[in-house]
Design a protein around this motif. Structure first.
Motif, PDB file in Angstrom:
ATOM      1  N   THR A 199       0.837  -1.202   0.000  1.00  0.00           N
ATOM      2  CA  THR A 199       0.000   0.000   0.000  1.00  0.00           C
ATOM      3  C   THR A 199       0.869   1.248   0.000  1.00  0.00           C
ATOM      4  OG1 THR A 199      -1.715  -1.174   1.224  1.00  0.00           O
ATOM      5  CG2 THR A 199      -1.800   1.231   1.275  1.00  0.00           C
ATOM      6  N   GLN A 200       1.855   1.249   0.843  1.00  0.00           N
ATOM      7  CA  GLN A 200       2.741   2.400   0.939  1.00  0.00           C
ATOM      8  C   GLN A 200       3.500   2.613  -0.370  1.00  0.00           C
ATOM      9  OE1 GLN A 200       5.060   2.561   4.468  1.00  0.00           O
ATOM     10  NE2 GLN A 200       6.592   3.885   3.556  1.00  0.00           N
ATOM     11  N   GLN A 201       4.007   1.545  -0.962  1.00  0.00           N
ATOM     12  CA  GLN A 201       4.732   1.657  -2.225  1.00  0.00           C
ATOM     13  C   GLN A 201       3.808   2.149  -3.335  1.00  0.00           C
ATOM     14  OE1 GLN A 201       6.381  -2.282  -2.624  1.00  0.00           O
ATOM     15  NE2 GLN A 201       8.266  -1.736  -1.547  1.00  0.00           N
ATOM     16  N   PHE A 202       2.571   1.684  -3.339  1.00  0.00           N
ATOM     17  CA  PHE A 202       1.605   2.117  -4.338  1.00  0.00           C
ATOM     18  C   PHE A 202       1.374   3.621  -4.241  1.00  0.00           C
ATOM     19  CE2 PHE A 202      -2.878   3.127  -5.181  1.00  0.00           C
ATOM     20  CZ  PHE A 202      -2.940   2.836  -6.542  1.00  0.00           C
ATOM     21  N   TYR A 203       1.063   4.091  -3.027  1.00  0.00           N
ATOM     22  CA  TYR A 203       0.795   5.519  -2.845  1.00  0.00           C
ATOM     23  C   TYR A 203       2.040   6.372  -3.114  1.00  0.00           C
ATOM     24  CZ  TYR A 203      -3.898   4.833  -0.993  1.00  0.00           C
ATOM     25  OH  TYR A 203      -5.223   4.526  -0.857  1.00  0.00           O
ATOM     26  N   SER A 204       3.185   5.898  -2.673  1.00  0.00           N
ATOM     27  CA  SER A 204       4.419   6.652  -2.913  1.00  0.00           C
ATOM     28  C   SER A 204       4.697   6.776  -4.411  1.00  0.00           C
ATOM     29  CB  SER A 204       5.608   5.980  -2.223  1.00  0.00           C
ATOM     30  OG  SER A 204       5.447   6.006  -0.837  1.00  0.00           O
ATOM     31  N   GLY A 205       4.469   5.692  -5.137  1.00  0.00           N
ATOM     32  CA  GLY A 205       4.655   5.727  -6.584  1.00  0.00           C
ATOM     33  C   GLY A 205       3.701   6.688  -7.258  1.00  0.00           C
ATOM     34  N   LEU A 206       2.432   6.680  -6.828  1.00  0.00           N
ATOM     35  CA  LEU A 206       1.461   7.617  -7.390  1.00  0.00           C
ATOM     36  C   LEU A 206       1.845   9.064  -7.103  1.00  0.00           C
ATOM     37  CD1 LEU A 206      -2.074   6.065  -6.727  1.00  0.00           C
ATOM     38  CD2 LEU A 206      -1.022   6.572  -8.913  1.00  0.00           C
ATOM     39  N   ILE A 207       2.271   9.319  -5.893  1.00  0.00           N
ATOM     40  CA  ILE A 207       2.665  10.684  -5.522  1.00  0.00           C
ATOM     41  C   ILE A 207       3.856  11.120  -6.364  1.00  0.00           C
ATOM     42  CG2 ILE A 207       3.665  12.074  -3.664  1.00  0.00           C
ATOM     43  CD1 ILE A 207       1.889  10.393  -1.723  1.00  0.00           C
ATOM     44  N   GLU A 208       4.799  10.231  -6.549  1.00  0.00           N
ATOM     45  CA  GLU A 208       5.978  10.568  -7.349  1.00  0.00           C
ATOM     46  C   GLU A 208       5.582  10.891  -8.788  1.00  0.00           C
ATOM     47  OE1 GLU A 208      10.375   8.737  -8.414  1.00  0.00           O
ATOM     48  OE2 GLU A 208       9.027   7.628  -7.106  1.00  0.00           O
ATOM     49  N   LYS A 209       4.688  10.086  -9.377  1.00  0.00           N
ATOM     50  CA  LYS A 209       4.225  10.344 -10.746  1.00  0.00           C
ATOM     51  C   LYS A 209       3.491  11.679 -10.839  1.00  0.00           C
ATOM     52  CE  LYS A 209       3.802   5.529 -12.127  1.00  0.00           C
ATOM     53  NZ  LYS A 209       2.900   4.423 -12.429  1.00  0.00           N
ATOM     54  N   GLU A 210       2.658  11.964  -9.855  1.00  0.00           N
ATOM     55  CA  GLU A 210       1.918  13.225  -9.863  1.00  0.00           C
ATOM     56  C   GLU A 210       2.870  14.418  -9.722  1.00  0.00           C
ATOM     57  OE1 GLU A 210      -1.651  13.779 -10.018  1.00  0.00           O
ATOM     58  OE2 GLU A 210      -1.613  11.724 -10.747  1.00  0.00           O
ATOM     59  N   LEU A 211       3.902  14.266  -8.898  1.00  0.00           N
ATOM     60  CA  LEU A 211       4.884  15.346  -8.750  1.00  0.00           C
ATOM     61  C   LEU A 211       5.641  15.593 -10.051  1.00  0.00           C
ATOM     62  CD1 LEU A 211       6.404  14.748  -5.210  1.00  0.00           C
ATOM     63  CD2 LEU A 211       5.237  16.794  -6.000  1.00  0.00           C
ATOM     64  N   ILE A 212       5.985  14.531 -10.740  1.00  0.00           N
ATOM     65  CA  ILE A 212       6.673  14.678 -12.024  1.00  0.00           C
ATOM     66  C   ILE A 212       5.761  15.386 -13.022  1.00  0.00           C
ATOM     67  CG2 ILE A 212       7.580  13.380 -14.001  1.00  0.00           C
ATOM     68  CD1 ILE A 212       8.639  11.333 -11.914  1.00  0.00           C
ATOM     69  N   ALA A 213       4.497  14.982 -13.058  1.00  0.00           N
ATOM     70  CA  ALA A 213       3.539  15.630 -13.959  1.00  0.00           C
ATOM     71  C   ALA A 213       3.353  17.098 -13.585  1.00  0.00           C
ATOM     72  CB  ALA A 213       2.200  14.900 -13.910  1.00  0.00           C
ATOM     73  N   LEU A 214       3.316  17.377 -12.293  1.00  0.00           N
ATOM     74  CA  LEU A 214       3.148  18.759 -11.836  1.00  0.00           C
ATOM     75  C   LEU A 214       4.344  19.612 -12.245  1.00  0.00           C
ATOM     76  CD1 LEU A 214       1.299  20.595 -10.074  1.00  0.00           C
ATOM     77  CD2 LEU A 214       2.774  20.017  -8.163  1.00  0.00           C
ATOM     78  N   ASN A 215       5.529  19.109 -12.061  1.00  0.00           N
ATOM     79  CA  ASN A 215       6.724  19.862 -12.444  1.00  0.00           C
ATOM     80  C   ASN A 215       6.804  20.071 -13.956  1.00  0.00           C
ATOM     81  OD1 ASN A 215       7.751  20.337  -9.863  1.00  0.00           O
ATOM     82  ND2 ASN A 215       8.691  18.330  -9.791  1.00  0.00           N
ATOM     83  N   ALA A 216       6.264  19.129 -14.716  1.00  0.00           N
ATOM     84  CA  ALA A 216       6.270  19.263 -16.169  1.00  0.00           C
ATOM     85  C   ALA A 216       5.322  20.373 -16.639  1.00  0.00           C
ATOM     86  CB  ALA A 216       5.879  17.937 -16.818  1.00  0.00           C
ATOM     87  N   GLU A 217       4.349  20.700 -15.830  1.00  0.00           N
ATOM     88  CA  GLU A 217       3.362  21.721 -16.191  1.00  0.00           C
ATOM     89  C   GLU A 217       3.748  23.120 -15.706  1.00  0.00           C
ATOM     90  OE1 GLU A 217       0.743  21.294 -18.098  1.00  0.00           O
ATOM     91  OE2 GLU A 217       0.996  19.134 -18.289  1.00  0.00           O
ATOM     92  N   ALA A 218       4.930  23.274 -15.169  1.00  0.00           N
ATOM     93  CA  ALA A 218       5.343  24.553 -14.601  1.00  0.00           C
ATOM     94  C   ALA A 218       5.510  25.599 -15.699  1.00  0.00           C
ATOM     95  CB  ALA A 218       6.647  24.396 -13.826  1.00  0.00           C
ATOM     96  N   THR A 219       4.767  26.688 -15.562  1.00  0.00           N
ATOM     97  CA  THR A 219       4.858  27.852 -16.445  1.00  0.00           C
ATOM     98  C   THR A 219       4.729  29.087 -15.569  1.00  0.00           C
ATOM     99  OG1 THR A 219       2.469  27.959 -16.837  1.00  0.00           O
ATOM    100  CG2 THR A 219       3.760  26.600 -18.367  1.00  0.00           C
ATOM    101  N   PRO A 220       4.997  30.263 -16.107  1.00  0.00           N
ATOM    102  CA  PRO A 220       4.818  31.475 -15.296  1.00  0.00           C
ATOM    103  C   PRO A 220       3.388  31.645 -14.785  1.00  0.00           C
ATOM    104  CG  PRO A 220       6.141  31.975 -17.230  1.00  0.00           C
ATOM    105  CD  PRO A 220       5.661  30.566 -17.389  1.00  0.00           C
TER     106      PRO A 220
END
Length: 182
Positions: free
Chosen positions: A87-108
Motif C-alpha cells: 500500500t505504501q509503495q503504491f501511494y508513494s509511486g502515485l505521488i511521485e508520478k503526480e509530482l513529475i507531472a506537476l513539475n512538467a506543467e510549470a509555467t509562469p
C-alpha cells in the motif's frame, strides 16, 4: 631522538633561507597572460568544472528526491505487514508520478499554484512523519494506520486537483488565444 633534541633542532634550524628571484612576479604575470591569450587556462577548466557541477547538481537533486521518497518507503507503515508495504509503495509511486507531472506543467502562469501546492504537500508530509512517531508509540494502532493511509490519499488528491486547475488555466488561455485571431 628525544623530545628535547627535536625541540633544539627546530629552534636552531633556519628553514626560511631561500628568496624568490626578483623577476618572479613578472615571469608569473607573463605566463598567466600568455595562457589567457591562448585560451588554455579558462576555457577547458571552465568546461570541465561546468560539466562536473551540472552532474553534481543532478545527483544532488536525485538524492534529495529519492531520500524524500525513501523516507516514506522506510517508514514503520511498511514494517507492519506485506500488505501495508504494498500500500505504501503504491501511494508513494502515485505521488511521485503526480509530482513529475506537476513539475512538467510549470509555467509562469501556474507558478503560484504549484508553489502553494508544494507547501501544502510539505505540511501533509510533516503530519505523516508525526503519525509515524504515533504509530511507534501506539503499537500499530489501526486508527493511526488508517490516518496514515488517508494522508497518502490527501496528498494524491491535492496533486490531482492542482493538475486539474492547471489544465483549466491552459484551456482558458487557449480559448483566449483562439478568440484573438486576426
Amino acid at each position: 631522538m628525544k623530545i628535547n633534541e627535536f625541540e633544539e633542532f627546530f629552534e636552531s634550524a633556519n628553514f626560511d633561507i631561500e628568496e624568490p628571484q626578483t623577476d618572479h612576479r613578472d615571469k608569473f604575470a607573463r605566463k598567466l597572460e600568455k595562457s589567457r591569450k591562448s585560451g588554455k587556462a579558462g576555457s577547458n577548466s571552465r568546461k570541465i568544472w561546468s560539466g562536473l557541477l551540472s552532474i553534481a547538481a543532478i545527483l544532488a537533486l536525485v538524492l534529495l528526491l529519492s531520500n524524500n521518497f525513501n523516507q516514506a518507503n522506510q517508514s514503520d507503515l511498511a514494517s507492519i505487514s506485506p500488505e501495508m508495504k504494498q500500500t505504501q509503495q503504491f501511494y508513494s509511486g502515485l505521488i511521485e508520478k503526480e509530482l513529475i507531472a506537476l513539475n512538467a506543467e510549470a509555467t509562469p502562469e501556474t507558478q503560484m499554484i504549484i508553489k502553494d501546492a508544494l507547501q501544502q504537500l510539505k505540511k501533509l508530509e510533516n503530519r505523516y512523519k508525526r503519525m509515524e512517531n504515533d504509530l511507534l508509540e501506539s503499537g500499530n494502532d489501526k486508527r493511526v494506520i488508517h490516518a496514515m493511509i488517508q494522508n497518502f490519499q490527501q496528498r494524491i488528491d491535492l496533486l490531482s486537483e492542482v493538475l486539474e486547475q492547471i489544465e483549466n488555466i491552459k484551456s482558458l488561455n487557449n480559448q483566449n488565444y483562439e478568440s484573438n485571431t486576426i
